[in-house]
Design a protein around this motif. Structure first.
Motif, PDB file in Angstrom:
ATOM      1  N   LYS A 221       1.489   2.791  13.954  1.00  0.00           N
ATOM      2  CA  LYS A 221       0.541   3.814  14.378  1.00  0.00           C
ATOM      3  C   LYS A 221       0.022   4.607  13.191  1.00  0.00           C
ATOM      4  O   LYS A 221      -1.145   4.991  13.144  1.00  0.00           O
ATOM      5  CB  LYS A 221       1.215   4.747  15.379  1.00  0.00           C
ATOM      6  N   HIS A 222       0.914   4.863  12.205  1.00  0.00           N
ATOM      7  CA  HIS A 222       0.537   5.637  11.034  1.00  0.00           C
ATOM      8  C   HIS A 222       0.530   4.801   9.752  1.00  0.00           C
ATOM      9  O   HIS A 222       0.357   5.331   8.661  1.00  0.00           O
ATOM     10  CB  HIS A 222       1.486   6.824  10.848  1.00  0.00           C
ATOM     11  N   MET A 223       0.735   3.477   9.891  1.00  0.00           N
ATOM     12  CA  MET A 223       0.750   2.556   8.757  1.00  0.00           C
ATOM     13  C   MET A 223       1.809   2.949   7.712  1.00  0.00           C
ATOM     14  O   MET A 223       1.576   2.828   6.513  1.00  0.00           O
ATOM     15  CB  MET A 223      -0.640   2.479   8.102  1.00  0.00           C
ATOM     16  N   LEU A 224       2.962   3.373   8.157  1.00  0.00           N
ATOM     17  CA  LEU A 224       4.016   3.845   7.260  1.00  0.00           C
ATOM     18  C   LEU A 224       5.238   2.940   7.308  1.00  0.00           C
ATOM     19  O   LEU A 224       5.639   2.474   8.376  1.00  0.00           O
ATOM     20  CB  LEU A 224       4.443   5.269   7.641  1.00  0.00           C
TER      21      LEU A 224
ATOM     22  N   SER B  18      -7.274  12.647  -2.075  1.00  0.00           N
ATOM     23  CA  SER B  18      -6.804  13.073  -3.403  1.00  0.00           C
ATOM     24  C   SER B  18      -5.429  12.508  -3.752  1.00  0.00           C
ATOM     25  O   SER B  18      -5.097  12.358  -4.925  1.00  0.00           O
ATOM     26  CB  SER B  18      -6.768  14.597  -3.490  1.00  0.00           C
ATOM     27  N   LEU B  19      -4.626  12.171  -2.740  1.00  0.00           N
ATOM     28  CA  LEU B  19      -3.278  11.663  -3.006  1.00  0.00           C
ATOM     29  C   LEU B  19      -3.257  10.177  -3.351  1.00  0.00           C
ATOM     30  O   LEU B  19      -2.203   9.633  -3.667  1.00  0.00           O
ATOM     31  CB  LEU B  19      -2.362  11.932  -1.804  1.00  0.00           C
TER      32      LEU B  19
ATOM     33  N   ILE C 268      -1.627   6.477   5.419  1.00  0.00           N
ATOM     34  CA  ILE C 268      -0.350   6.443   4.708  1.00  0.00           C
ATOM     35  C   ILE C 268      -0.060   7.775   4.030  1.00  0.00           C
ATOM     36  O   ILE C 268       1.040   8.331   4.165  1.00  0.00           O
ATOM     37  CB  ILE C 268      -0.354   5.299   3.676  1.00  0.00           C
ATOM     38  N   VAL C 269      -1.032   8.317   3.288  1.00  0.00           N
ATOM     39  CA  VAL C 269      -0.750   9.525   2.504  1.00  0.00           C
ATOM     40  C   VAL C 269      -0.779  10.787   3.355  1.00  0.00           C
ATOM     41  O   VAL C 269      -0.140  11.792   3.008  1.00  0.00           O
ATOM     42  CB  VAL C 269      -1.735   9.669   1.322  1.00  0.00           C
ATOM     43  N   GLN C 270      -1.513  10.768   4.475  1.00  0.00           N
ATOM     44  CA  GLN C 270      -1.609  11.958   5.317  1.00  0.00           C
ATOM     45  C   GLN C 270      -0.747  11.885   6.571  1.00  0.00           C
ATOM     46  O   GLN C 270      -0.526  12.909   7.231  1.00  0.00           O
ATOM     47  CB  GLN C 270      -3.079  12.189   5.738  1.00  0.00           C
ATOM     48  N   GLY C 271      -0.258  10.684   6.904  1.00  0.00           N
ATOM     49  CA  GLY C 271       0.516  10.531   8.138  1.00  0.00           C
ATOM     50  C   GLY C 271      -0.341  10.611   9.389  1.00  0.00           C
ATOM     51  O   GLY C 271       0.127  11.005  10.458  1.00  0.00           O
ATOM     52  N   TYR C 272      -1.627  10.218   9.270  1.00  0.00           N
ATOM     53  CA  TYR C 272      -2.552  10.314  10.388  1.00  0.00           C
ATOM     54  C   TYR C 272      -2.582   9.006  11.188  1.00  0.00           C
ATOM     55  O   TYR C 272      -2.276   7.922  10.671  1.00  0.00           O
ATOM     56  CB  TYR C 272      -3.969  10.597   9.890  1.00  0.00           C
ATOM     57  N   THR C 273      -3.013   9.116  12.415  1.00  0.00           N
ATOM     58  CA  THR C 273      -3.321   7.933  13.216  1.00  0.00           C
ATOM     59  C   THR C 273      -4.740   7.480  12.881  1.00  0.00           C
ATOM     60  O   THR C 273      -5.500   8.184  12.200  1.00  0.00           O
ATOM     61  CB  THR C 273      -3.236   8.249  14.713  1.00  0.00           C
ATOM     62  N   HIS C 274      -5.088   6.318  13.398  1.00  0.00           N
ATOM     63  CA  HIS C 274      -6.466   5.811  13.221  1.00  0.00           C
ATOM     64  C   HIS C 274      -7.481   6.823  13.742  1.00  0.00           C
ATOM     65  O   HIS C 274      -8.475   7.141  13.070  1.00  0.00           O
ATOM     66  CB  HIS C 274      -6.612   4.483  13.958  1.00  0.00           C
ATOM     67  N   ASP C 275      -7.234   7.352  14.943  1.00  0.00           N
ATOM     68  CA  ASP C 275      -8.187   8.273  15.557  1.00  0.00           C
ATOM     69  C   ASP C 275      -8.305   9.566  14.765  1.00  0.00           C
ATOM     70  O   ASP C 275      -9.404  10.147  14.657  1.00  0.00           O
ATOM     71  CB  ASP C 275      -7.764   8.580  16.998  1.00  0.00           C
ATOM     72  N   GLU C 276      -7.202  10.039  14.210  1.00  0.00           N
ATOM     73  CA  GLU C 276      -7.244  11.274  13.436  1.00  0.00           C
ATOM     74  C   GLU C 276      -8.063  11.102  12.157  1.00  0.00           C
ATOM     75  O   GLU C 276      -8.824  11.996  11.765  1.00  0.00           O
ATOM     76  CB  GLU C 276      -5.822  11.740  13.104  1.00  0.00           C
ATOM     77  N   VAL C 277      -7.914   9.966  11.493  1.00  0.00           N
ATOM     78  CA  VAL C 277      -8.706   9.704  10.291  1.00  0.00           C
ATOM     79  C   VAL C 277     -10.197   9.702  10.636  1.00  0.00           C
ATOM     80  O   VAL C 277     -11.016  10.315   9.936  1.00  0.00           O
ATOM     81  CB  VAL C 277      -8.307   8.363   9.642  1.00  0.00           C
TER      82      VAL C 277
ATOM     83  N   SER D 253       0.832  -1.210   0.000  1.00  0.00           N
ATOM     84  CA  SER D 253       0.000   0.000   0.000  1.00  0.00           C
ATOM     85  C   SER D 253       0.861   1.253   0.000  1.00  0.00           C
ATOM     86  O   SER D 253       0.582   2.225  -0.712  1.00  0.00           O
ATOM     87  CB  SER D 253      -0.928   0.003   1.218  1.00  0.00           C
ATOM     88  N   ASN D 254       1.927   1.260   0.807  1.00  0.00           N
ATOM     89  CA  ASN D 254       2.855   2.392   0.820  1.00  0.00           C
ATOM     90  C   ASN D 254       3.478   2.607  -0.552  1.00  0.00           C
ATOM     91  O   ASN D 254       3.587   3.738  -1.037  1.00  0.00           O
ATOM     92  CB  ASN D 254       3.966   2.157   1.849  1.00  0.00           C
ATOM     93  N   LEU D 255       3.890   1.520  -1.190  1.00  0.00           N
ATOM     94  CA  LEU D 255       4.510   1.608  -2.513  1.00  0.00           C
ATOM     95  C   LEU D 255       3.529   2.177  -3.532  1.00  0.00           C
ATOM     96  O   LEU D 255       3.869   3.088  -4.303  1.00  0.00           O
ATOM     97  CB  LEU D 255       4.981   0.213  -2.944  1.00  0.00           C
ATOM     98  N   CYS D 256       2.300   1.677  -3.536  1.00  0.00           N
ATOM     99  CA  CYS D 256       1.300   2.142  -4.506  1.00  0.00           C
ATOM    100  C   CYS D 256       0.956   3.610  -4.291  1.00  0.00           C
ATOM    101  O   CYS D 256       0.709   4.345  -5.261  1.00  0.00           O
ATOM    102  CB  CYS D 256       0.042   1.287  -4.411  1.00  0.00           C
ATOM    103  N   ALA D 257       0.920   4.049  -3.048  1.00  0.00           N
ATOM    104  CA  ALA D 257       0.604   5.453  -2.769  1.00  0.00           C
ATOM    105  C   ALA D 257       1.648   6.385  -3.373  1.00  0.00           C
ATOM    106  O   ALA D 257       1.338   7.520  -3.754  1.00  0.00           O
ATOM    107  CB  ALA D 257       0.512   5.676  -1.261  1.00  0.00           C
ATOM    108  N   MET D 258       2.894   5.913  -3.486  1.00  0.00           N
ATOM    109  CA  MET D 258       3.964   6.746  -4.032  1.00  0.00           C
ATOM    110  C   MET D 258       3.983   6.747  -5.553  1.00  0.00           C
ATOM    111  O   MET D 258       4.618   7.609  -6.165  1.00  0.00           O
ATOM    112  CB  MET D 258       5.322   6.275  -3.493  1.00  0.00           C
ATOM    113  N   LEU D 259       3.312   5.807  -6.184  1.00  0.00           N
ATOM    114  CA  LEU D 259       3.331   5.701  -7.645  1.00  0.00           C
ATOM    115  C   LEU D 259       2.173   6.509  -8.236  1.00  0.00           C
ATOM    116  O   LEU D 259       1.262   5.975  -8.860  1.00  0.00           O
ATOM    117  CB  LEU D 259       3.250   4.224  -8.060  1.00  0.00           C
ATOM    118  N   ARG D 260       2.225   7.826  -8.061  1.00  0.00           N
ATOM    119  CA  ARG D 260       1.107   8.710  -8.402  1.00  0.00           C
ATOM    120  C   ARG D 260       0.803   8.751  -9.898  1.00  0.00           C
ATOM    121  O   ARG D 260      -0.313   9.055 -10.306  1.00  0.00           O
ATOM    122  CB  ARG D 260       1.407  10.133  -7.911  1.00  0.00           C
ATOM    123  N   ASN D 261       1.788   8.479 -10.739  1.00  0.00           N
ATOM    124  CA  ASN D 261       1.569   8.579 -12.184  1.00  0.00           C
ATOM    125  C   ASN D 261       1.119   7.263 -12.805  1.00  0.00           C
ATOM    126  O   ASN D 261       1.087   7.142 -14.029  1.00  0.00           O
ATOM    127  CB  ASN D 261       2.848   9.059 -12.878  1.00  0.00           C
TER     128      ASN D 261
END
Length: 601
Positions: free
Chosen positions: A585-588, A450-451, A426-435, A396-404
């Motif tokens: 915590k941030h799935m990163l 959007s990312l 992953i894309v926002q750097g949020y915790t579960h609670d923040e999302v 998931s991290n890898l796919c999030a970086m492949l924006r094109n």
């Protein structure tokens, strides 16, 4: 966008989140304000009639807008990403000079170049003939992501874009126009220096396109209005009751030519008719009537009869029309896959010039490593890791970086809301609670997803044959299967046989559909017991690693955060070895660099 006083845009003033009000396009210069104020201003990518004012009354977003969208200008977004300044500028010059001017033959006076403060916006008129419609964003996105795959996909109905001459707080520069000569001659530093100021009197009228007749209509997809015609071809329909022999070609002949596929389809039809013993003149007449292009029918037929090209069931065109009632459906053995050296040479030229740049990716471009590790279209990549190592999270991290890249992501073990939540983390750097908090409090959540809007998701476990059909229609650059265990195979009950068929078919999909397949795969009992995953740890038979072009393993201690990504197999290239910290915590997956050396190569 249109600068008619009758058109409106949604405005975000001061910050991209301060949106929710509409204003006339003609008022944009006054909204930018005094340049000394260093004011950021964004407006919607599309324009609207007065319905947008009524919609935004009491709302904070156009995301649920059900009215008509308008488009006079097309804004293409080119981001720097991880490129150096000089490489990025070279890329933009190639895009403008080669892809726009040479390949698409867009006239110079129809190309406007804007430096946005960090990247570039290239503006062209509505050369595709898009028409106002409530479904316009679907047509625009479908068309532009195919024609301009190197551009960021910003065509959904609620997207905002930085306004001309406005301030970019991130870079401290302004969005300024450049001539083609300036783009080709200035260095990146010179462009940045040029963008430190803007004219005191801003006149947007000089950047209007005057009554441009669309001349790229042949690329238009998913027409937004019924009165739009997909082609100007006069043809006669063939009323066919398909038999069970090569049903796909009968299906093609019974329908209108698909824009962008007419010549490829004619080649398949000619080969099919030749193999059925039809005379050359009959083939020419049939193809001329079907396509409306007699000269192309003659050249295609003569080439087929001279060189005897053959196509098979897994061919890109034929597989799209595969029908279960065809006698070749089960075994896919209409023809052996034989190609001449000339055909391979032609395909390889296209692969090198376009296929690699569009679909391949290099780990060096997205991570801090000093060597190349390419993943190419046609490759099956197996990702192995024990439970708790985070193999799905890493993908998931890898796919999030492949924006094109257009990515089809089959998350078959997680439900849809867990998949969505993790990508937000992953894309926002949020915790579960923040999302959870932001989705509860914000009226507009567009910026949260959007990312990763380059990814389409599936959560129902498909039959392996149905997956191939879907890939043929959707044409993703990358297909993710997470996990292989969840795929279905009809009438196969032995676990080893089932897994063998899944892996073989995934490799066929990668090869025949010219895409990358990333398959998350479970480990066997020995690897789970020993805690060490290597090339021999894949669940199932040796077919798994034999068919794979690359096998990546993730090892570590579940009680600690360190993870090592290692290429146990790479059919064509060197090794990959990288260290990560798995931030649960941030799935990163955060890359770790070795002390002193700066890498783990």
């Amino acid at each position: 966008m249109t600068f008619s006083t009758e058109r409106y845009v949604e405005i975000a003033s001061g910050h991209i989140t301060n949106r929710g009000r509409a204003d006339k396009v003609s008022n944009l210069p006054s909204l930018i304000g005094d340049t000394k104020d260093l004011h950021e201003l964004y407006h919607s990518w599309y324009t609207f009639d007065e319905d947008i004012k009524r919609h935004l009354n009491g709302k904070n977003s156009i995301s649920s807008f059900k009215g008509v969208y308008y488009l006079d200008k097309i804004i293409l977004d080119l981001d720097k990403k991880n490129l150096s300044d000089s490489d990025f500028l070279s890329f933009v010059r190639f895009f403008v000079n080669t892809e726009l001017r040479d390949d698409l033959e867009i006239k110079e006076e129809h190309i406007q170049i804007w430096f946005s403060g960090t990247g570039f916006h290239i503006i062209i008129p509505n050369l595709f003939g898009f028409t106002p419609s409530i479904t316009l964003p679907f047509s625009v996105k479908s068309t532009l992501q195919d024609v301009f795959p190197d551009c960021d996909i910003i065509y959904d109905g609620s997207r905002l874009i930085r306004a001309s001459f406005s301030y970019n707080k991130k870079s401290g520069l302004f969005k300024v126009p450049l001539s083609l000569i300036e783009l080709n001659k200035m260095t990146f530093d010179e462009i940045q220096k040029y963008a430190t100021t803007v004219p005191a009197d801003i006149n947007l009228d000089k950047y209007e396109f005057d009554n441009v007749t669309p001349y790229l209509k042949q690329y238009l997809k998913l027409k937004s209005d019924k009165h739009i015609q997909s082609a100007t071809i006069k043809r006669s329909a063939f009323d066919i009751d398909p038999t069970t022999v090569v049903t796909c070609m009968q299906s093609v002949l019974s329908k209108s030519p698909v824009p962008g596929e007419r010549n490829d389809s004619m080649m398949r039809l000619a080969a099919w008719m030749r193999r059925n013993g039809l005379p050359q003149e009959v083939v020419i007449q049939t193809l001329a009537q079907w396509s409306g292009n007699e000269s192309e029918a003659i050249s295609t037929t003569k080439s087929e009869f001279e060189k005897g090209y053959n196509y098979w069931c897994d061919d890109e065109i034929m597989s799209k029309h595969c029908d279960p009632k065809c006698i070749y459906f089960k075994r896919k053995d209409y023809s052996m896959a034989l190609e001449s050296a000339e055909t391979l040479a032609e395909k390889f030229v296209v692969f090198v010039k376009k296929g690699i740049s569009e679909k391949a990716f290099n780990f060096k471009d997205i991570y801090n490593i000093n060597y190349n590790f390419w993943v190419l279209p046609g490759e099956l990549v197996i990702i192995l890791g024990d439970t708790g190592m985070g193999k799905s999270t890493y993908v998931s991290n890898l796919c999030a970086m492949l924006r094109n890249h257009r990515i089809m992501y089959l998350s078959l073990e997680n439900n849809w809301h867990m998949t969505y939540k993790r990508f937000c983390q992953i894309v926002q750097g949020y915790t579960h609670d923040e999302v959870m908090k932001y989705h509860d409090e914000l009226d507009n959540v567009d910026d949260l997803y959007s990312l990763f809007d380059h990814i389409s998701f599936g959560h129902m476990s498909p039959d392996i044959d149905k997956l191939q059909e879907t890939v043929a229609y959707q044409k993703p650059h990358i297909v993710v299967v997470d996990t292989t265990d969840e795929m279905h195979v009809k009438n196969v009950h032995n676990e080893f046989d089932r897994m063998n068929q899944i892996i073989v078919k995934l490799k066929e999909i990668a090869t025949n559909q010219d895409c990358i397949v990333l398959a998350v795969h479970h480990v066997n009992k020995d690897a789970a017991r020993n805690g060490i995953v290597n090339l021999h740890s894949a669940k199932g038979t040796s077919t798994v690693v034999q068919k794979a072009d690359k096998v990546l393993t993730i090892n570590g201690d579940e009680q600690h955060s360190d993870r090592m990504l290692y290429s146990e197999k790479n059919r064509d290239g060197g090794k990959l070895k990288m260290m990560f910290e798995f931030d649960k915590k941030h799935m990163l997956f955060k890359q770790k660099l070795a002390p002193n050396t700066g890498d783990y190569s």
